[in-house]
Design a protein around this motif. Structure first.
Motif: not given
Lengths: 478, 478
Positions: B232-239, B351-356
């Protein structure tokens, strides 16, 4: 049984902690004085019955009882088969009837938190309606509460693949002595920060704390579940088939058996044709996606080889549901033969299955009782039953002796006195047959640590002291 | 570190309980003074090192230490990542090196009992060679001992489908204070006769008893295991993709991620072509029979939608093994960037993966540290790492502060300070951020009950007192 009377002072105190209508007079509510072991003669007279409306109220009631030296008997749906919820020596029954909230449900993350009084069947339904599976399926799921199922670590047919109730538990909220709410774990799949007190509470039968809410991890529901029924001439062939299925490395979902005498009791109701000379039955369920389930079913049939007299594969949903309804009726039908039964839920390693099946019959014979067994073959967890006429006290007494002998046999075979019902009141004093002194000492130390006054469900869960109880001729297990 | 000296009296006493060559002089065996946290500055000087040759000898050593008021520090393979096996304050190290027996193995019943010192990889191998699966796969499986893995409830990538080590445990034999062997559970799949003290010992890090032998339930091995790698290009898309896969109800076996900074550290070694602009990676494994695995793989790809930059499906065994070898090298490669890292294993709801993931970077930035994370996305269990030059003490100190901030973030997100490594010594005092006072009180009560003299691995597993330790720049997690 004479009606107990509720002391006005106690009633007022409990009502002040909860609500006026949350305190019931035991004299008017004898149903809170027993569980599914009532026919075994086990009844109690609580000092009061209280139905807290929140977890905080449970903690407040526990604090009050702890301060006043009153025993607390936690209660779920009252479907227990070992007397765990019976106020045998009085005390305050704290029932989960009003703890009905679904606190959170995230089907997209497979997690749910439900209060202790939510019926287990509601959890199953909520999961199912959202494409998920809450796999534990003990008998009486409509009546039993999830808190009680957690407190007893209830099992059921599908535990073979999916494990018992505790497997699904990721967190427990409980009222702990001397009267505070504590939360152990939560929605996380992995958490090793502290001791696993959540799973210490699982199966502790209300003797270490009162479960108020549980966090569960659900699983994706399999698209297809296919049952197979295999008939055998006798137990030896059937038990060999159990070994063959397990030994073949096929992960079936459920692997149930009925011995010949059990089969005879329910033959008339079987939804299909029963081979005349059937003396043992296996009900095997496989699941997965449609193709996988079909493939597994074929492999199970192959693993069974030529031994079965016949193999039935119920087709379509209605035939499959009819089969499981029939399976659910086994316990009642067996009890119906003479009016009652004394039934225990010992478990043994599966290579000793034939010995416990045949041993059950031999024990019955020695005590002049008709006997039979059925249960969860894949887990070696059998329901050995001795049939009784509940009005015949001598017969009941012999059945109790037979059950005691059965416990001894189970332990001698490397097994346990309880695979899924728990120790409750009826099996107190039996744990010492199975556990070594150091293990018993650890159990007692844990009990003292978390319940220093000994007020949490006294005498339950393996307490080696206390009077013996009379047998239950009519309980319902699966 | 000055070499400790072994008192001749203590040596003779311990040798009398075990064997002359079973007692090692700490001055000559500094390797028993640390575990995989050595680079974090954590080392201790035991009073003695003893390698009992049997469970009975472990109990005898414990009895001796308990009588003489000597602390006991149980030790497995020494691969722990939280300092649980480090004799920080001295004491007698009781190592499982010689407890190597496979006490029983019944592949046809999926059961095995192994002594604590059997390497975890040997259990995995024994299972595999018999068509079975021991699913727990923590890092360092060749070095770690099954007893240590049980005592820490170790995890690993495949815990997403198969659960952590405790899931496979059906029984534990342990030396309990004041020095007796006790057996809790055994080979039975279901047993609710007593409290589940077996699973209380699981994850207790040697603070409640010394695990001497464990009974495990193995599973039929899946015929096929297919990994997929999505970029993925970035974490948001991956999460979002993690949420999509879990939310789709597909039961994948492993669901791992690498964030962009981690990916950059191991990009050169990736066994395949890496898209230029990849900033996040998911490694997903599906298993089952060949058809099912293929079907699942296709469904996973469908669930990922158009978001991935690319999806690789390694073909054939060698490509698949190369992928997992590469994944195993992540921790070392990250540490190699600056020479070391301070890495923690917090877990959060998915659902908090991106935040950590993003929070780890932000914390690093606030403390002037390069940071990255990777780990077990499906379980929300991340390895957040702050890169350090281990010779730079100021940097190490900042990394320690960053880790502390990370714990706070994890707890604030509804997570845990430890998903799989345990609390050990390094995270002592952190449990109070996560558990309420009543839960902490229960943990302390259990500890006092089973270790009244406080001699079993003192200061470990969440003890809220004691000095703080310095960070570990170089540990190896998976």
């Amino acid at each position: 049984m004479s009606a107990a009377t509720l002391s006005p002072g106690l009633a007022a105190d409990l009502a002040a902690l909860t609500a006026a209508d949350a305190v019931l007079d035991p004299g008017h509510h004898p149903e809170y004085g027993h569980d599914a072991t009532a026919y075994r003669g086990l009844r109690g007279e609580p000092d009061a019955i209280v139905l807290p409306g929140s977890a905080a109220e449970v903690a407040a009631v526990l604090a009050y009882c702890y301060e006043h030296g009153l025993a607390v008997v936690p209660r779920g749906g009252g479907t227990g088969l070992a007397g765990g919820a019976v106020p045998v020596e009085g005390g305050v029954v704290v029932a989960s009837d009003r703890l009905r909230a679904v606190r959170s449900f995230a089907p997209e993350r497979w997690t749910i938190e439900v209060e202790a009084g939510v019926p287990t069947a509601d959890v199953q339904r909520l999961a199912r309606e959202n494409g998920l599976l809450f796999a534990p399926d003990p008998g009486a799921a409509e009546q039993s509460h999830i808190g009680g199922n957690v407190a007893t670590n209830a099992g059921g047919p599908h535990a073979f693949k999916y494990g018992v109730t505790g497997r699904a538990v990721t967190g427990v909220e409980a009222a702990m002595a001397p009267g505070e709410l504590a939360r152990f774990g939560g929605a996380l799949a992995k958490d090793v920060a502290g001791y696993d007190i959540a799973h210490l509470l699982v199966g502790s039968e209300g003797t270490l704390g009162i479960v108020t809410s549980v966090s569960l991890r659900l699983l994706p529901a399999p698209a297809a579940s296919l049952p197979l029924v295999a008939f055998f001439a006798e137990a030896a062939a059937g038990c060999e088939a159990v070994a063959a299925v397990v030994g073949s490395g096929l992960q079936v979902a459920a692997l149930e058996y009925l011995d010949g005498a059990t089969l005879a009791a329910v033959a008339g109701a079987y939804p299909g044709a029963l081979p005349d000379d059937a003396g043992f039955l296996l009900a095997i369920e496989v699941d997965g996606d449609e193709e996988e389930a079909r493939r597994l079913a074929a492999e199970v049939v192959a693993a069974l080889g030529d031994e079965p007299l016949a193999v039935h594969a119920p087709q379509g949903r209605s035939e499959r549901e009819a089969l499981w309804r029939w399976r659910d009726g086994v316990s009642g039908a067996v009890a119906g033969q003479l009016g009652g039964k004394v039934s225990e839920d010992v478990a043994v390693p599966i290579d000793r299955l034939l010995e416990i099946v045949e041993g059950t019959l031999a024990i019955g014979e020695r005590h002049g009782l008709r006997a039979c067994s059925w249960g969860h073959a894949g887990d070696g967890n059998v329901h050995s039953s001795f049939l009784v006429d509940p009005r015949d006290e001598a017969q009941l007494e012999r059945a109790e002796e037979a059950a005691d002998e059965l416990f001894g046999l189970a332990v001698a075979l490397g097994g346990t006195i309880s695979g899924e019902h728990g120790t409750g009141w009826l099996k107190r004093g039996q744990l010492g047959r199975q556990w070594d002194p150091a293990a018993l000492a650890a159990q007692r130390a844990v009990k003292r640590a978390l319940d220093p006054k000994g007020l949490l469900n006294p005498g339950k869960k393996g307490d080696p002291t206390g009077p013996s109880a009379t047998p239950n001729p009519n309980e319902q297990e699966r």
